[in-house]
Design an enzyme around this catalytic site. Structure first.
Site, PDB file in Angstrom:
ATOM      1  N   CYS A   1       8.499  14.673  -0.472  1.00 28.04           N
ATOM      2  CA  CYS A   1       9.045  15.706  -1.725  1.00 28.04           C
ATOM      3  C   CYS A   1       9.633  14.830  -2.735  1.00 28.04           C
ATOM      4  CB  CYS A   1       9.534  16.814  -0.792  1.00 28.04           C
ATOM      5  SG  CYS A   1       8.854  17.362   0.568  1.00 28.04           S
TER       6      CYS A   1
ATOM      7  N   HIS B   1      13.596  20.328  -5.940  1.00 29.99           N
ATOM      8  CA  HIS B   1      12.462  20.439  -4.908  1.00 29.99           C
ATOM      9  C   HIS B   1      12.567  21.679  -4.160  1.00 29.99           C
ATOM     10  CE1 HIS B   1       9.730  19.999  -1.751  1.00 29.99           C
ATOM     11  NE2 HIS B   1      10.564  19.757  -0.831  1.00 29.99           N
TER      12      HIS B   1
ATOM     13  N   ASN C   1       6.820  25.743  -0.470  1.00 30.39           N
ATOM     14  CA  ASN C   1       7.144  24.177  -0.554  1.00 30.39           C
ATOM     15  C   ASN C   1       6.031  23.486  -1.005  1.00 30.39           C
ATOM     16  OD1 ASN C   1       7.710  21.632  -0.017  1.00 30.39           O
ATOM     17  ND2 ASN C   1       9.134  21.767   1.677  1.00 30.39           N
TER      18      ASN C   1
HETATM   19  O1  UT7 Z   1      10.129  19.579   1.972  1.00 29.47           O
HETATM   20  C1  UT7 Z   1      10.735  19.075   2.878  1.00 29.47           C
HETATM   21  C2  UT7 Z   1      12.074  19.560   3.309  1.00 29.47           C
HETATM   22  N1  UT7 Z   1      12.050  20.540   4.297  1.00 29.47           N
HETATM   23  C3  UT7 Z   1      12.965  21.535   4.310  1.00 29.47           C
HETATM   24  O2  UT7 Z   1      13.695  21.433   3.616  1.00 29.47           O
HETATM   25  C4  UT7 Z   1      12.849  22.253   5.430  1.00 29.47           C
HETATM   26  C5  UT7 Z   1      14.512  22.465   5.585  1.00 29.47           C
HETATM   27  N2  UT7 Z   1      14.511  23.471   6.887  1.00 29.47           N
HETATM   28  C6  UT7 Z   1      14.589  24.821   6.713  1.00 29.47           C
HETATM   29  O3  UT7 Z   1      14.029  25.286   5.709  1.00 29.47           O
HETATM   30  C7  UT7 Z   1      14.698  25.659   7.772  1.00 29.47           C
HETATM   31  O4  UT7 Z   1      15.563  24.911   8.869  1.00 29.47           O
HETATM   32  C8  UT7 Z   1      13.559  26.535   8.706  1.00 29.47           C
HETATM   33  C9  UT7 Z   1      13.247  27.636   7.739  1.00 29.47           C
HETATM   34  C10 UT7 Z   1      12.593  25.423   8.942  1.00 29.47           C
HETATM   35  C11 UT7 Z   1      14.062  27.126   9.841  1.00 29.47           C
HETATM   36  O5  UT7 Z   1      15.059  28.074   9.491  1.00 29.47           O
HETATM   37  P1  UT7 Z   1      16.394  28.019  10.447  1.00 29.47           P
HETATM   38  O6  UT7 Z   1      17.323  29.039   9.951  1.00 29.47           O
HETATM   39  O7  UT7 Z   1      17.107  26.667  10.260  1.00 29.47           O
HETATM   40  O8  UT7 Z   1      15.787  28.640  11.848  1.00 29.47           O
HETATM   41  P2  UT7 Z   1      16.049  27.757  13.568  1.00 29.47           P
HETATM   42  O9  UT7 Z   1      15.069  26.426  13.254  1.00 29.47           O
HETATM   43  O10 UT7 Z   1      17.520  27.561  13.448  1.00 29.47           O
HETATM   44  O11 UT7 Z   1      15.368  29.016  14.177  1.00 29.47           O
HETATM   45  C12 UT7 Z   1      16.118  30.237  14.421  1.00 29.47           C
HETATM   46  C13 UT7 Z   1      15.427  30.837  15.138  1.00 29.47           C
HETATM   47  C14 UT7 Z   1      14.636  30.230  16.369  1.00 29.47           C
HETATM   48  O12 UT7 Z   1      14.716  31.191  17.598  1.00 29.47           O
HETATM   49  P3  UT7 Z   1      16.022  31.262  18.680  1.00 29.47           P
HETATM   50  O13 UT7 Z   1      15.483  29.865  19.311  1.00 29.47           O
HETATM   51  O14 UT7 Z   1      17.262  31.523  17.951  1.00 29.47           O
HETATM   52  O15 UT7 Z   1      15.326  32.281  19.448  1.00 29.47           O
HETATM   53  C15 UT7 Z   1      13.327  30.106  16.032  1.00 29.47           C
HETATM   54  O16 UT7 Z   1      12.522  29.825  17.137  1.00 29.47           O
HETATM   55  O17 UT7 Z   1      14.276  31.404  14.425  1.00 29.47           O
HETATM   56  C16 UT7 Z   1      12.941  31.003  15.160  1.00 29.47           C
HETATM   57  N3  UT7 Z   1      12.069  30.813  14.299  1.00 29.47           N
HETATM   58  C17 UT7 Z   1      11.415  31.833  13.865  1.00 29.47           C
HETATM   59  N4  UT7 Z   1      11.066  33.062  13.800  1.00 29.47           N
HETATM   60  C18 UT7 Z   1      10.373  33.768  13.139  1.00 29.47           C
HETATM   61  C19 UT7 Z   1      11.442  29.574  13.721  1.00 29.47           C
HETATM   62  N5  UT7 Z   1      10.586  29.858  12.685  1.00 29.47           N
HETATM   63  C20 UT7 Z   1      10.358  31.105  12.618  1.00 29.47           C
HETATM   64  C21 UT7 Z   1       9.348  31.945  12.379  1.00 29.47           C
HETATM   65  N6  UT7 Z   1       9.373  33.545  12.308  1.00 29.47           N
HETATM   66  N7  UT7 Z   1       8.426  31.545  11.230  1.00 29.47           N
END
Ligand code: UT7
Length: 409
Positions: free
Chosen positions: A120, A281, A311
């Protein structure tokens, strides 16, 4: 700002263009694919919808359209371009490069062309490479394209990644000028220790060699490291699929945006107060908000259009730049900052003084130039067919020629 023949040469952005597929994939569509909800995606990322490539779209075709639009704005002919850099993580081939395919389709017969892999951050890396070549006097102009078909490399069972990405392309034309301004500074960085956080394994991957063997047949070995030939289906499926540790990437992103924006500004002799717009980005609205807090600026200083495109990796900054220009958010004399971050890990910030860049006035000359470009694209298409056809006939023809001996008798 290197000296060349006694004069300082600057690299200015003089053209820009974007292209996205027509098909829209909404959060509601994703609800039918993985266990997620529109509400979760909107509140955790800011994304409402993204574009998805159709059968007809490709990384090359989207990049080509964006490049053609950038040439229109610059009002330049493809033959005037000296270098084409394509930043992409989704090339159609490892080689030939997407840049070479676009070079041919444009009819940019005097251009060198290569792909750049910095995920990216790739677009900012590419603009810096092109700007340095222009400032050194080695080239006069360059086309830098960020183009991606991310939806083709997603694991559609992984809700943590498949909801984030979309397809699209953006491009800029850079040109040498003695007018002060253009690309003022850049800071490019990498930390390969974080390579496991975000990646897309491909044919050379050591971890996936067994899957590769199963698909393509066993590789001859010395007998010392005999490959196993019974990989699981899951192993095969993961070849060419993206993986990401979202939480870790999130923390990394917010840290490096703040750090590298300050470094690039310092290099340019400016402070954050001199900046009119930051084009980051487009990964997550929460990352933008956290970066704004860290930089102690209003979130409005950041361009954001990820609600509509998600993204798009290396394409996200040039797409956001095009829309910022369209919305009148970039004007003459202003300082604009680009900041990218992603797989590698890589990150990059750049300060650009927007000078003298505006689309050409409509008129007879512009119309003639436009038609000349169309002829160049048409000619390139026929030239490829003709060359391939003649190579095939020459191959057949030479088969019937008497073979020469070792000494050419
Ligand atoms: O271009 C490359 C650069 N990439 C990025 O910059 C991505 C950076 N990361 C992010 O944007 C975020 O970390 C994500 C959007 C990928 C995830 O968001 P988060 O707030 O960090 O969520 P998390 O991974 O901590 O997950 C929280 C909860 C989990 O459930 P539990 O374990 O708390 O029960 C996940 O399983 O949300 C759950 N979860 C979802 N729920 C519904 C993860 N993805 C989803 C989803 N829908 N799509």
């Amino acid at each position: 700002m290197d000296a060349h023949n006694g004069q300082k040469i600057y690299a200015h952005i003089v053209g820009w263009g974007m292209a996205v597929p027509d098909s829209v994939l909404t959060n509601a569509h994703l609800e039918a694919i993985v266990e997620t909800s529109d509400e979760w995606i909107r509140t955790r990322t800011g994304i409402r919808e993204r574009r998805i490539a159709s059968e007809r779209d490709s990384t090359t075709s989207l990049g080509l359209k964006a490049a053609q639009r950038a040439l229109d704005v610059a009002d330049m002919q493809p033959t005037e371009i000296d270098l084409i850099i394509v930043a992409t993580s989704t090339p159609e081939n490892i080689f030939p490069s997407t840049a070479s395919l676009i070079q041919h389709s444009l009819g940019a017969v005097k251009a060198g062309a290569f792909d750049l892999s910095a995920a990216c951050s790739g677009f900012v890396y590419g603009v810096d490479m092109a700007a340095q070549s222009i400032k050194s006097g080695s080239i006069q102009s360059a086309l830098v394209i960020g183009t991606e078909t991310m939806t083709r490399i997603l694991d559609w069972q992984d809700r943590g990644t498949c909801i984030l990405f979309g397809d699209g392309a953006g491009a800029v034309v850079l040109r040498a000028s003695t007018v002060e301004g253009g690309i003022l500074s850049a800071v490019l960085r990498s930390d390969g220790s974080g390579s496991d956080m975000l990646g897309l394994p491909t044919v050379g991957s050591v971890d996936l060699r067994n899957a590769y063997s199963a698909v393509n047949g066993a590789r001859p070995t010395t007998g010392l490291t005999a490959p196993e030939l019974s990989p699981s289906l899951a192993g095969q499926m993961r070849l060419y699929k993206m993986h990401m540790n979202g939480g870790e990437v999130f923390k990394f992103a917010t840290r490096v945006i703040n750090e590298s924006v300050h470094q690039a500004l310092e290099k340019a002799g400016l402070t954050i107060n001199d900046v009119s717009l930051i084009v980051p980005h487009q990964a997550n609205q929460r990352i933008i908000q956290a970066a704004a807090r860290a930089l102690k600026v209003d979130t409005d200083l950041f361009m954001s259009n990820l609600d509509r495109y998600g993204n798009t990796s290396a394409a996200s900054i040039p797409i956001a730049l095009c829309e910022a220009i369209e919305q009148g958010r970039v004007s003459e004399g202003q300082n604009v900052v680009f900041v990218g971050f992603g797989g590698g890990l890589t990150w990059a910030s750049m300060v650009v003084k927007w000078t003298g860049a505006r689309p050409p006035e409509p008129g007879a000359t512009t119309l003639i130039n436009q038609q000349r470009r169309q002829i160049s694209y048409l000619f390139a298409r026929w030239q490829m067919r003709l060359r391939r056809f003649s190579r095939r006939w020459m191959g057949l023809f030479t088969r019937f020629l008497p073979r020469r001996g070792k000494n050419g008798e």
